[in-house]
Design a protein around this motif. Structure first.
Motif, PDB file in Angstrom:
ATOM      1  N   LEU A   1       0.825  -1.203   0.000  1.00  0.00           N
ATOM      2  CA  LEU A   1       0.000   0.000   0.000  1.00  0.00           C
ATOM      3  C   LEU A   1       0.863   1.259   0.000  1.00  0.00           C
ATOM      4  N   ALA A   2       1.935   1.246   0.791  1.00  0.00           N
ATOM      5  CA  ALA A   2       2.805   2.419   0.885  1.00  0.00           C
ATOM      6  C   ALA A   2       3.333   2.790  -0.498  1.00  0.00           C
ATOM      7  N   GLU A   3       3.703   1.807  -1.265  1.00  0.00           N
ATOM      8  CA  GLU A   3       4.269   2.102  -2.580  1.00  0.00           C
ATOM      9  C   GLU A   3       3.201   2.610  -3.548  1.00  0.00           C
ATOM     10  N   LYS A   4       2.089   1.927  -3.587  1.00  0.00           N
ATOM     11  CA  LYS A   4       1.038   2.313  -4.550  1.00  0.00           C
ATOM     12  C   LYS A   4       0.417   3.667  -4.195  1.00  0.00           C
ATOM     13  N   ALA A   5       0.148   3.864  -2.912  1.00  0.00           N
ATOM     14  CA  ALA A   5      -0.478   5.124  -2.500  1.00  0.00           C
ATOM     15  C   ALA A   5       0.496   6.288  -2.676  1.00  0.00           C
ATOM     16  N   PHE A   6       1.784   6.008  -2.484  1.00  0.00           N
ATOM     17  CA  PHE A   6       2.779   7.072  -2.700  1.00  0.00           C
ATOM     18  C   PHE A   6       2.770   7.506  -4.168  1.00  0.00           C
ATOM     19  N   ALA A   7       2.730   6.530  -5.069  1.00  0.00           N
ATOM     20  CA  ALA A   7       2.677   6.869  -6.501  1.00  0.00           C
ATOM     21  C   ALA A   7       1.431   7.702  -6.803  1.00  0.00           C
ATOM     22  N   MET A   8       0.323   7.348  -6.174  1.00  0.00           N
ATOM     23  CA  MET A   8      -0.908   8.132  -6.390  1.00  0.00           C
ATOM     24  C   MET A   8      -0.744   9.557  -5.861  1.00  0.00           C
TER      25      MET A   8
END
Ligand code: GUN
Ligand code: ZN
Length: 438
Positions: free
Chosen positions: A411-418
């Motif tokens: 989640l940390a990676e995907k939400a950061f990209a968002m």
């Protein structure tokens, strides 16, 4: 179960503690398959699908299977009359106010015009996933009335107030201190605590108020203790110098507000870039809040906010994120988080996506002393939330080929990209008080 029950299924992210002080595993709550039960505009139940499914097995469920759901975002400082002059070229604060801002705000004497912009502004907030905002208006009482009326129609949580100005602005944007005091008093009685609306006593900043006006603002705060105080503080070097000339008896800029009884809990100060250690400590001791306005601070060349100092363990200060449109360049709090990240990078620090979302949800709710009402998915809180599409644009889809996260690390990676790539296109749906908007 009441007929007014709505059930939402999806992946939920919110906070139970502050990720600036606690580890991610102790502060971030991620429910990869959860249910949120809404009733009469409030959260009735929240938990894993597994734990709640039996209880609600006969109910119709709205499913957002590949999306992320967070609490509604909170914008801690924004000027609705400046929506139309966003992206004004070439100036820093004081010249920018003279050249672009004051002439634009003059138009809000016309209530019909003000209502048109207030409606546009509130709809834009919702399109961006913002459900609570602390809003500046203008010196005209009608510009306050129409904002509250339009916010009420939309059931949004809006904290706002008439802007107090008595000097250092064009004649058409100056009020008499006593008149403005009486108008503010009437507004407080009419609007503060009406449904989801709250009032903020709003001196624009020290430069535009005569001491008598700040004294009257302090008098109002003493009379109506649970009303907010909302203003600007130490944004720009020239502004700080001019303030020192206007208030030679004050030991620094914050002390101007202190002397008039305007610094306490429920005081929100925008910017706070040019502050020394003593002022940070005094804000901490007073329980006041800072609105961190990254896009504005970059756009107007004001400077880099010392977030790490504000979030120190020794002198912690409540901080929330803010767009500060029209000094800010976007009503999107995702864009604001993205610029907050860059501001911290320039200071050799990394702002995590969880810290950024905290500042726009539970952290901001705490800054407003509203953490019992908004900011997370605790049962009994008001049902404001946003459904995010982590694959909203072609680049986001390339970056996040699989939308769903199985754990906090993913989640940390995907939400950061968002947060870096996203804007209102990533908002799939915004719910206010349990109702889908738009
Ligand atoms: N300081 C006083 N007024 C304003 C304003 O409208 N915008 C910003 N960014 N700073 C201010
Ligand atoms: Zn501002």
């Amino acid at each position: 179960m009441s007929s007014d029950t709505t059930i939402i299924r999806g992946s939920f992210l919110d906070f139970v503690e502050d990720p600036f002080y606690e580890s991610e595993s102790n502060s971030v709550r991620y429910v990869s398959d959860g249910l949120l039960v809404l009733e009469n505009g409030k959260i009735r139940a929240f938990g894993t699908y597994e734990s709640l499914q039996e209880q609600y097995s006969n109910s119709k469920i709205i499913s957002y299977s590949d999306q992320l759901i967070t609490p509604g975002l909170i914008d801690l400082h924004v000027h609705y009359p400046q929506t139309e002059m966003i992206a004004a070229y070439g100036e820093q604060l004081l010249q920018w106010l003279e050249k672009y801002t004051f002439p634009t705000e003059a138009k809000f004497k016309d209530a019909e015009y003000a209502r048109k912009i207030a409606s546009f502004f509130l709809d834009e907030l919702l399109r961006n996933g913002t459900t609570t905002a602390v809003v500046l208006t203008t010196i005209f009482p009608q510009s306050v009335e129409v904002l509250f009326e339009e916010a009420r129609k939309r059931q949004m949580r809006i904290i706002a107030g008439q802007v107090l100005m008595t000097r250092n602005a064009p004649d058409f944007l100056i009020n008499d201190a006593q008149t403005a005091y009486l108008q503010t008093r009437e507004h407080i009685k009419k609007w503060h605590g009406l449904e989801r609306l709250l009032y903020a006593i709003t001196p624009r900043f020290a430069i535009t108020s005569i001491p008598e006006e700040l004294a009257l603002a302090g008098k109002l705060k003493a009379e109506f203790t649970d009303v907010y105080v909302h203003t600007h503080l130490a944004e720009n070097v020239q502004e700080v110098q001019f303030t020192a000339e206007l208030f030679p008896e004050s030991k620094d800029y914050l002390n101007v507000y202190e002397q008039f009884g305007l610094v306490g809990e429920r005081s929100i100060f925008a910017h706070c870039i040019q502050l020394d250690n003593s002022a940070f400590q005094r804000l901490s001791n007073a329980g006041s809040a800072i609105a961190f306005c990254p896009t504005s601070n970059l756009f107007l060349g004001s400077g880099l906010f010392k977030l790490n100092q504000a979030k120190s363990t020794q002198y912690p200060i409540k901080v929330g994120l803010a767009t500060d449109v029209g000094g800010g360049t976007s009503l999107s709090l995702l864009q604001t988080m993205s610029d907050a990240y860059k501001i911290m990078q320039l200071q050799g620090k990394s702002l995590s996506v969880f810290q950024a979302f905290y500042l726009a949800t539970l952290g901001a709710a705490k800054a407003l002393s509203l953490e019992d009402k908004v900011g997370s998915f605790e049962v009994e809180k008001e049902a404001d939330f946003v459904v995010w599409d982590l694959q909203a644009t072609p680049v986001m889809k390339l970056r996040n080929p699989i939308a769903k996260s199985n754990n906090l690390e993913e989640l940390a990676e995907k939400a950061f990209a968002m947060m870096i790539l996203g804007d209102e296109r990533a908002v799939k749906a915004t719910y206010v008080a349990g109702n889908l908007t738009g």
